[in-house]
Design an enzyme around this catalytic site. Structure first.
Site, PDB file in Angstrom:
ATOM      1  N   LYS A 195       0.974  -0.995  -0.017  1.00 35.72           N
ATOM      2  CA  LYS A 195       0.485   0.015  -0.056  1.00 35.72           C
ATOM      3  C   LYS A 195       1.179   0.722   0.018  1.00 35.72           C
ATOM      4  O   LYS A 195       1.773   1.700   1.055  1.00 35.72           O
ATOM      5  CB  LYS A 195      -1.122   0.291   1.133  1.00 35.72           C
ATOM      6  N   LYS A 248      -2.368  -1.211  -3.980  1.00 36.14           N
ATOM      7  CA  LYS A 248      -2.649  -0.318  -3.270  1.00 36.14           C
ATOM      8  C   LYS A 248      -2.156   0.396  -3.939  1.00 36.14           C
ATOM      9  O   LYS A 248      -1.529   0.797  -3.146  1.00 36.14           O
ATOM     10  CB  LYS A 248      -4.055  -0.729  -2.160  1.00 36.14           C
TER      11      LYS A 248
HETATM   12  C1  PBG Z   1      -6.963   3.410   5.358  1.00 33.89           C
HETATM   13  C2  PBG Z   1      -7.116   3.041   4.507  1.00 33.89           C
HETATM   14  C3  PBG Z   1      -7.797   4.039   3.665  1.00 33.89           C
HETATM   15  C4  PBG Z   1      -8.243   3.444   2.155  1.00 33.89           C
HETATM   16  C5  PBG Z   1      -8.516   2.606   2.419  1.00 33.89           C
HETATM   17  N1  PBG Z   1      -8.113   1.939   3.511  1.00 33.89           N
HETATM   18  C6  PBG Z   1      -6.982   5.457   3.373  1.00 33.89           C
HETATM   19  C7  PBG Z   1      -5.547   5.828   3.588  1.00 33.89           C
HETATM   20  O1  PBG Z   1      -5.664   5.148   3.855  1.00 33.89           O
HETATM   21  O2  PBG Z   1      -5.301   7.120   3.669  1.00 33.89           O
HETATM   22  C8  PBG Z   1      -7.877   4.449   0.950  1.00 33.89           C
HETATM   23  C9  PBG Z   1      -9.552   4.059  -0.058  1.00 33.89           C
HETATM   24  C10 PBG Z   1      -9.571   4.774  -1.239  1.00 33.89           C
HETATM   25  O3  PBG Z   1      -9.018   5.598  -1.115  1.00 33.89           O
HETATM   26  O4  PBG Z   1     -10.690   4.371  -2.368  1.00 33.89           O
HETATM   27  N2  PBG Z   1      -7.771   2.788   6.592  1.00 33.89           N
END
Ligand code: PBG
Length: 325
Positions: A195, A248
């Site tokens: 991520k 991601k």
């Molecule tokens: C964190 C989380 C995020 C997303 C999914 N889980 C946000 C982040 O890390 O700031 C982002 C998902 C998206 O942008 O669609 N709990």
């Protein structure tokens, strides 16, 4: 045998021929639909940064679940937005928190729908970081215990799968152990393994009220230029017990998806994130692109790169388009 004997256009002449040699297909079975759950009753409010998506209170989820099932989408991924936040994120494991209530309702109302839950503190902490904080530092090891409590509370409410998205080191191992010790050895973990610290999460942070109050997430989420490190993250999470691994965001990271696909045999998920959705919606609203066609091209490209599962805000729209085919 090059041209003029060889002519690749031969197999592109008709729609039926093209279908016959199509290498990648997208099906409704690949789709996971994210759902935002708020505290309260009778709430269904549109999210301005994600047109077509709503924040629901748990009691309003039944008809949404019916629609999702009717469209043939196999799974949802739940995000909670609590009323009260504190520095420890302690509302994340409340028995009657919005996510825990939503899980129970969904499993009662639509038992066949797979309920996945996002496990991360950022929606629950007053500072908006994904872990416990000391000064300007986001602490790793003390955060693991909180994540385990959160994952366990989801398991106890009846979740089918937990998906840790915080990017702390060692959280897959910690959560796997906690689940096993509590009798949930059958419960799969989908790890947000690679991520990246991405500006593509902007609309989500508005939807989930989870933007960090200070600093950013670059001390725990990955640095976008790093491809080899993404493979290390994935392989470590597999060693720690991840059943499904995720990359991601998706669209600007298709090379990472392919790299990971070639490096492991685990099911691979891709998160087609909020900014990727919002860009398509905004350009389509101005008439600059054909939103429906761009959506399908993006989802197919993510599959072609190597993803098996697609977590996407387009899930309902894509399922409708696929059903009409
Ligand atoms: C964190 C989380 C995020 C997303 C999914 N889980 C946000 C982040 O890390 O700031 C982002 C998902 C998206 O942008 O669609 N709990």
């Amino acid at each position: 045998m090059p041209y003029p004997e060889e002519r690749l256009r031969r197999l592109r002449r008709t729609e039926s021929l093209r279908r016959l040699v199509q290498e990648t297909t997208l099906t409704r079975d690949d789709l996971v639909y994210p759902l935002f759950v708020v505290e309260g009753r009778a709430i269904r409010e549109e999210i301005s940064s994600l047109p077509g998506l709503y924040r629901f209170s748990a009691d309003r989820l039944a008809s949404e679940a019916d629609e999702i099932q009717e469209l043939g989408i196999p799974a949802v991924l739940l995000f909670g937005i609590p009323k009260r936040k504190d520095p420890q994120g302690s509302t994340a494991w409340k028995k009657n928190g919005p996510v825990q209530q939503a899980i129970r309702l969904l499993k009662r109302h639509a038992p066949g729908l797979i309920v996945m839950t996002d496990v991360c503190l950022c929606e629950y902490t007053s500072h908006g970081h994904c872990g416990l904080v000391q000064g300007a530092e986001v602490l790793n090891d003390p955060t693991l215990e909180a994540l385990c409590r959160m994952a366990l509370s989801h398991a106890e409410a009846g979740a089918d799968l937990v998906a840790p998205s915080d990017m702390m080191d060692g959280r897959i191992r910690a959560i796997r152990r906690a689940l096993d010790q509590a009798g949930f050895s059958h419960l799969p973990i989908m790890s947000y393994a690679a991520k990246f610290a991405s500006a593509f999460y902007g609309p989500f942070r508005e939807a989930a009220e989870s933007a960090p109050a200070f600093g950013d997430r670059r001390s725990y989420q990955m640095d976008p230029p790093n491809r080899r490190e993404a493979v290390r993250e994935v392989l470590l999470d597999i060693e720690e017990g991840a059943d499904i691994v995720m990359v991601k965001p998706a669209l600007a990271y298709l090379d990472i998806l392919r790299e990971v696909r070639n490096a492991c045999r685990h099911p691979l998920a891709a998160y087609n994130v909020s900014g990727e959705y919002a860009m398509v919606k905004a350009a389509a609203a101005r008439g600059w692109i054909d939103g429906g066609r761009v959506m399908m091209e993006i989802l197919l490209a993510i599959k072609r790169a190597g993803a098996d599962l697609l977590i996407t805000y387009f899930a309902k729209e894509a399922a409708r388009a696929l059903r009409a085919d």
